[in-house]
Design an enzyme around this catalytic site. Structure first.
Site, short mmCIF file in Angstrom:
data_model
loop_
_atom_site.label_atom_id
_atom_site.label_comp_id
_atom_site.label_asym_id
_atom_site.label_seq_id
_atom_site.Cartn_x
_atom_site.Cartn_y
_atom_site.Cartn_z
N LYS A 124 0.88 -1.17 0.00
CA LYS A 124 0.00 0.00 0.00
C LYS A 124 0.91 1.22 0.00
O LYS A 124 1.37 1.68 1.05
CB LYS A 124 -0.90 -0.02 1.24
N GLU A 161 9.40 1.66 10.75
CA GLU A 161 10.53 2.54 10.45
C GLU A 161 9.96 3.95 10.41
O GLU A 161 9.22 4.29 9.48
CB GLU A 161 11.14 2.21 9.09
N CYS A 178 14.23 10.13 6.11
CA CYS A 178 14.09 9.89 7.54
C CYS A 178 15.42 10.10 8.24
O CYS A 178 15.47 10.49 9.39
CB CYS A 178 13.58 8.48 7.76
N GLU A 183 10.40 16.88 13.47
CA GLU A 183 10.89 16.48 12.14
C GLU A 183 10.24 17.37 11.09
O GLU A 183 9.01 17.41 10.96
CB GLU A 183 10.52 15.02 11.87
#
Ligand code: NAD
Length: 500
Positions: A183, A257, A291, A392
């Site tokens: 997905k 993750e 990331c 972030e």
């Protein structure tokens, strides 16, 4: 890849289930926009729960059917063929992803060439023994363990590196004998559909690898679906938390993750030229949309001004441009929502008192007036408790923070809810290892940054995730371990009268 329909240049794709493209049960389609041009070039369905049921039923049937009969050697041969199919179509795959998320073609071409290597690696591991014979405290009993596939794996991926992050899951999942439903993010769905089609062309039986598209809905439906055994997720920490709690209700296996706010630490004894290259690559590679971005640059105070000055010079030299142009050094932000978020954080940082020393605004690229370009940006005089150092951003914004000594650097580096990665720049090898050992991060790069590979694990401490991808143990994360006890003696004695 042939779309199901094309209307005025916009290609409309279906879901990929049982090795064919099928229309979804829903009439709701999602636009796929090229972030460099602003042009909508494709549409994919927002899959309904009925579509998710269909994909899961197909994957379950395949798991219990044809695929179960494939020996590890057969799966290994398939993975090598699959890798070859990707290599043969690397240009097209790279192009699709650039059209989806604006990553540089030169970076994407490298990634597409690397992807087959992941399959080759897991093809090798597929045939390695993963069980043990276990010496017991009992006589006349032989015990061994075997690893079996989990079943149906849902691979839910983000938009920044949709293909590589899918490959990280597909390699070990298929090598171990699972079936997979991918997905992808709604921003980058088409490239994943193409990968699924290539798997079919390389000889995978129907249902072993399905791909469904949509917003968060189908992802959430997979997370709670009783027919799914594992969720392998890469994405934001907030979504990861939602997935972990939803999957907890049915006790599915979950690997996550998630986000990062990684420190890239420069000591005064570093090779400064090399370090500057690592700082720039760490935060401005992929427009900071990784990331593992080295978004907090920690610099020893006695070289702070010199490093900031040099960082500004090198940042201002970066050529922001058309992602298709080989001379461009930074492409676009992947979506309008992300573009707005990055610009918002520039304001947040200014309002908090950080000093803007480079960039700080949209970049104008001639001929791409509707493109989502932002100038690489550097903030100096950042304190680690500012939002720009704690949250972030996922964009090309460096926050440069001073530190005094080793202890101070370690304290600042670890003072974050994240723990994905960290860089240490020092020519003192004892110091580099000493500091590396104390960093709470899943990856530590010493005198380099932003490297990953199939042979070594990647994943996060703290809010950056659960579990590891890549490396030999990733295969085990897609297995159940079974312990088998075999009587090698004279049969079982009467438990109530053992002397009889
Ligand atoms: P996101 O969390 O918004 O979405 C990721 C995927 O989850 C998408 O496919 C989305 O449709 C799906 N999703 C959304 N809601 C869901 C739900 N409730 N249940 C199940 N699935 C759902 O992340 P994003 O914005 O696409 O990606 C950016 C994030 O990914 C950043 O935080 C970044 O740090 C992280 N990331 C982590 C790594 C890593 O390896 N640690 C790598 C790349 C990106």
């Amino acid at each position: 890849m042939t779309p199901l329909e094309t209307e005025s240049g916009v290609r409309r794709y279906g879901l990929f289930i049982d090795n064919e493209f099928i229309p979804a049960s829903t009439e709701t389609y999602i636009d796929v926009t090229n972030p460099a041009t602003g042009e909508v070039w494709a549409q994919v369905p927002d899959a309904s729960e009925a579509d998710v049921d269909r994909a899961v039923a197909s994957a379950r049937k395949a798991f219990e059917g044809d695929w179960a009969g494939w020996r590890a050697a057969d799966r290994a041969k398939f993975l090598i063929r699959f890798g070859q199919a990707i290599a043969d179509n690397a240009d097209e795959i790279a192009q699709l992803q650039v059209d989806e998320n604006g990553k540089l073609i030169r970076e994407m071409a490298g990634q597409a060439r690397l992807m087959p290597e992941y399959f080759n690696y897991y093809a090798g591991l597929a045939q390695m023994p993963t069980g043990n014979t276990n010496p017991l405290h009992l006589k006349d009993i032989f015990n061994y363990t075997v690893r079996e596939p989990l079943g149906v794996v849902a691979a839910i991926t983000p938009w920044n590196s949709p293909l590589l992050l899918l490959v990280w899951k597909l390699g070990p999942a298929l090598a171990a004998g699972n079936t997979v439903i991918a997905k992808p993010s709604e921003i980058t769905p088409v490239s994943t559909l193409r990968i699924a089609e290539l798997a079919a062309e390389a000889g995978l039986p129907p249902g072993v690898f399905n791909a469904i598209t949509g917003l968060g809905g189908p992802g959430a439906a997979l997370t709670t679906h009783p027919g799914v055994d594992k969720i392998a997720f890469t994405g934001s920490t907030a979504t990861g938390q939602a997935i972990a709690s939803a999957a907890g209700k049915s006790l599915k296996s979950v690997s996550l993750e998630l986000g990062g706010k990684s420190p890239n630490i420069v000591f005064d004894d570093a090779d400064l030229d090399s370090a500057m290259n690592g700082l720039i690559a760490g935060i401005f590679g992929a427009s900071g949309q990784t990331c593992m971005a080295g978004s907090r640059i920690l610099v020893q105070d006695n070289i702070y001004d010199e490093v900031v000055e040099e960082l500004v010079i090198r940042t201002e030299r970066i050529k922001v441009g058309n992602p298709q142009d080989d001379t461009s050094e930074m492409g676009t932000i992947a979506s309008k929502a992300q573009y707005d978020k990055v610009l918002h954080y520039i304001e947040v940082a200014k309002n908090e008192g950080a000093k803007l020393v480079a960039g700080g605004s949209p970049a104008r690229v001639e001929g791409f007036e509707d493109g989502l370009f932002i100038r690489p940006t550097v903030f100096a005089n950042v304190r680690n408790d500012m939002r720009i150092a704690q949250e972030e951003v996922f964009g090309p914004i460096a926050a440069v923070i001073p530190f005094t000594d080793e202890a101070d650097a370690i304290r600042i580096a670890n003072d974050t809810e994240f723990g994905l990665a960290a860089g240490v720049w020092s020519q003192n090898i004892q110091r580099a290892h000493r500091v590396g050992a104390q960093l709470k991060a899943g990856t530590v790069w010493i005198n380099n940054y932003r490297k990953t590979g199939y042979a070594t694990p990647f994943g996060g401490y703290k809010q950056s995730g659960v579990g590891r991808e890549n490396g030999p143990n990733a295969l085990l994360e897609y297995t159940e371990e079974k312990s088998v006890w075999v009587d090698t003696g004279q049969g079982v004695k009467d438990p109530f009268n053992p002397r009889a």
